[in-house]
Design an enzyme around this catalytic site. Structure first.
Site, PDB file in Angstrom:
ATOM      1  N   ASP A  22       0.818  -1.302  -0.059  1.00 28.07           N
ATOM      2  CA  ASP A  22      -0.061   0.262   0.074  1.00 28.07           C
ATOM      3  C   ASP A  22       0.894   1.196   0.111  1.00 28.07           C
ATOM      4  O   ASP A  22       2.133   1.260   0.485  1.00 28.07           O
ATOM      5  CB  ASP A  22      -0.934  -0.165   1.315  1.00 28.07           C
ATOM      6  N   ARG A  26      -0.041   7.610  -2.516  1.00 26.44           N
ATOM      7  CA  ARG A  26       0.529   8.757  -1.452  1.00 26.44           C
ATOM      8  C   ARG A  26       2.058   9.172  -1.769  1.00 26.44           C
ATOM      9  O   ARG A  26       2.509  10.172  -2.001  1.00 26.44           O
ATOM     10  CB  ARG A  26       0.456   8.495  -0.189  1.00 26.44           C
ATOM     11  N   HIS A  39       2.607   3.528  -8.975  1.00 27.28           N
ATOM     12  CA  HIS A  39       2.553   2.074  -9.116  1.00 27.28           C
ATOM     13  C   HIS A  39       3.598   1.713 -10.092  1.00 27.28           C
ATOM     14  O   HIS A  39       4.272   0.592  -9.689  1.00 27.28           O
ATOM     15  CB  HIS A  39       1.356   1.959 -10.005  1.00 27.28           C
ATOM     16  N   ARG A  73     -11.998   2.313  -8.686  1.00 25.88           N
ATOM     17  CA  ARG A  73     -11.178   3.182  -8.844  1.00 25.88           C
ATOM     18  C   ARG A  73     -11.400   4.084 -10.246  1.00 25.88           C
ATOM     19  O   ARG A  73     -11.888   3.435 -11.075  1.00 25.88           O
ATOM     20  CB  ARG A  73      -9.698   3.098  -8.889  1.00 25.88           C
ATOM     21  N   LEU A 133      10.964 -20.458  -4.648  1.00 23.01           N
ATOM     22  CA  LEU A 133       9.776 -19.622  -4.107  1.00 23.01           C
ATOM     23  C   LEU A 133       8.515 -19.657  -4.622  1.00 23.01           C
ATOM     24  O   LEU A 133       8.464 -19.663  -6.161  1.00 23.01           O
ATOM     25  CB  LEU A 133      10.311 -18.181  -4.039  1.00 23.01           C
ATOM     26  N   ARG A 196      -5.283  -1.881   8.774  1.00 26.49           N
ATOM     27  CA  ARG A 196      -6.589  -2.594   8.540  1.00 26.49           C
ATOM     28  C   ARG A 196      -6.147  -3.718   7.484  1.00 26.49           C
ATOM     29  O   ARG A 196      -4.985  -3.636   6.703  1.00 26.49           O
ATOM     30  CB  ARG A 196      -7.603  -1.886   7.940  1.00 26.49           C
TER      31      ARG A 196
HETATM   32  C1  IPE Z   1      -5.523  -2.804  -0.436  1.00 24.71           C
HETATM   33  O1  IPE Z   1      -5.093  -1.303  -0.504  1.00 24.71           O
HETATM   34  C2  IPE Z   1      -5.343  -3.194  -1.524  1.00 24.71           C
HETATM   35  C3  IPE Z   1      -4.045  -3.698  -2.478  1.00 24.71           C
HETATM   36  C4  IPE Z   1      -2.951  -2.877  -1.700  1.00 24.71           C
HETATM   37  C5  IPE Z   1      -3.991  -3.961  -3.441  1.00 24.71           C
HETATM   38  P1  IPE Z   1      -6.077  -0.136  -0.543  1.00 24.71           P
HETATM   39  O2  IPE Z   1      -5.406   0.909  -0.773  1.00 24.71           O
HETATM   40  O3  IPE Z   1      -7.176  -0.638  -1.823  1.00 24.71           O
HETATM   41  O4  IPE Z   1      -7.024  -0.433   0.756  1.00 24.71           O
HETATM   42  P2  IPE Z   1      -7.861   0.862   1.513  1.00 24.71           P
HETATM   43  O5  IPE Z   1      -8.869   1.427   0.382  1.00 24.71           O
HETATM   44  O6  IPE Z   1      -6.858   1.614   1.892  1.00 24.71           O
HETATM   45  O7  IPE Z   1      -8.682  -0.042   2.642  1.00 24.71           O
HETATM   46  C1  IPE Z   2      -1.315   0.357  -3.313  1.00 22.88           C
HETATM   47  O1  IPE Z   2      -1.257   1.629  -3.392  1.00 22.88           O
HETATM   48  C2  IPE Z   2      -1.607  -0.266  -4.715  1.00 22.88           C
HETATM   49  C3  IPE Z   2      -3.054  -0.617  -4.900  1.00 22.88           C
HETATM   50  C4  IPE Z   2      -3.827  -0.651  -4.341  1.00 22.88           C
HETATM   51  C5  IPE Z   2      -3.250  -0.972  -6.507  1.00 22.88           C
HETATM   52  P1  IPE Z   2      -2.415   2.793  -3.294  1.00 22.88           P
HETATM   53  O2  IPE Z   2      -2.742   2.938  -4.800  1.00 22.88           O
HETATM   54  O3  IPE Z   2      -3.568   2.087  -2.611  1.00 22.88           O
HETATM   55  O4  IPE Z   2      -1.828   3.891  -2.755  1.00 22.88           O
HETATM   56  P2  IPE Z   2      -2.541   4.989  -1.725  1.00 22.88           P
HETATM   57  O5  IPE Z   2      -2.850   4.114  -0.478  1.00 22.88           O
HETATM   58  O6  IPE Z   2      -3.581   5.528  -2.372  1.00 22.88           O
HETATM   59  O7  IPE Z   2      -1.395   5.748  -1.370  1.00 22.88           O
HETATM   60 MG    MG Z   3      -4.009   2.340  -0.524  1.00 22.27          MG
END
Ligand code: IPE
Ligand code: IPE
Ligand code: MG
Length: 248
Positions: A22, A26, A39, A73, A133, A196
């Protein structure tokens, strides 16, 4: 050699590590860039962590790459992520294969565009006989989707007379999960400061040790992984028993 790596007890490694990757969005924003840039940089972390796990001799690594809910999204991000995913798999499949890594995918693959499914299938086939792995990509995955799917399939077996209701036990349920071939994760890591589970491996994480770090996924490297493993090794896993009952 890394000092942290030296401290790790190689006889007491988690067999299965699961990671919620995650913080890409940000991270990108903090660099004044578009979310997709985050990403894109997250792929470098994937490479680094896969390599780190392979070097340590970890058996299974599950990476949460895209959740069922992530389909909601903005369209441009979903499309961008899918393209990144397909391109990465195309480029990296050979590398995985050379390193004896076996790729697996869990999730609702019917939701993926045809070209992505095709690309995945080729990578899965190429690495199918590898014995190192096990790299499990959770794609279009959510724990609730998986459990619902399992319940439906168990119901079909009962209906067709192949399974008696009385015979249903935890093993039956395990068999119908997408992770039936893998042990449960002992360690679950989530990056970027959120506390979470976000619909990840709801059943399998029952007794996992949870590790949270503020580090954004695109900044996460082997050293951060070693820190998480060391933290894991310092914990007492009791599985409902008392401390005195645990023989070390
Ligand atoms: C969880 O992250 C899913 C992945 C990392 C693929 P999200 O960014 O989608 O989760 P929330 O919305 O913060 O709960
Ligand atoms: C995790 O990063 C990657 C995916 C959920 C695909 P996010 O895209 O959720 O990044 P934040 O949480 O918005 O920073
Ligand atoms: Mg996220």
């Amino acid at each position: 050699m890394s000092q942290l790596l030296e401290k790790i007890d190689k006889g007491h490694l988690p067999r299965h590590i699961a990671i919620i990757m995650d913080g890409n969005g940000r991270w990108a924003k903090e660099h004044g860039q578009d979310r997709l840039y985050g990403h894109f940089h997250g792929v470098e972390s994937v490479r680094n962590i896969v390599e780190g796990c392979a070097e340590l001799g970890i058996g299974y690594l599950t990476l949460y790459a895209f959740s069922t809910e992530n389909w909601d999204r903005p369209q441009y991000e979903v499309v961008g992520l899918m393209e990144l995913l397909v391109n990465t798999i195309r480029k990296e499949a050979e590398v995985l294969h050379r390193n004896n890594i076996r790729l697996h995918v869990i999730g609702d693959l019917n939701m993926l565009p045809d070209y992505a499914r095709q690309e995945l299938k080729e990578a899965l086939d190429m690495t199918a006989a590898n014995t190192g792995l096990n790299l499990i990509m959770a794609l279009s995955y959510s724990g609730r989707w998986e459990l619902l799917n399992a319940v439906k399939n168990i119901a079909y077996e009962v209906k067709s007379g192949k399974l008696a209701v009385e015979a249903i036990d935890q093993h039956t349920l395990q068999r119908f999960l997408c992770t039936s071939d893998f042990p449960d994760p002992e360690l679950m890591i989530r990056t970027s400061g959120e506390f979470r589970i976000s619909n990840f491996l709801l059943y399998q994480l029952a007794y996992a040790e949870l590790y949270f770090t503020n580090v954004r996924w695109p900044d996460f490297r082997k050293e951060n992984l070693y820190e998480a493993i060391l933290d894991y090794q310092s914990r007492e896993r009791r599985f409902g028993k008392t401390s005195e009952q645990i023989v070390t």
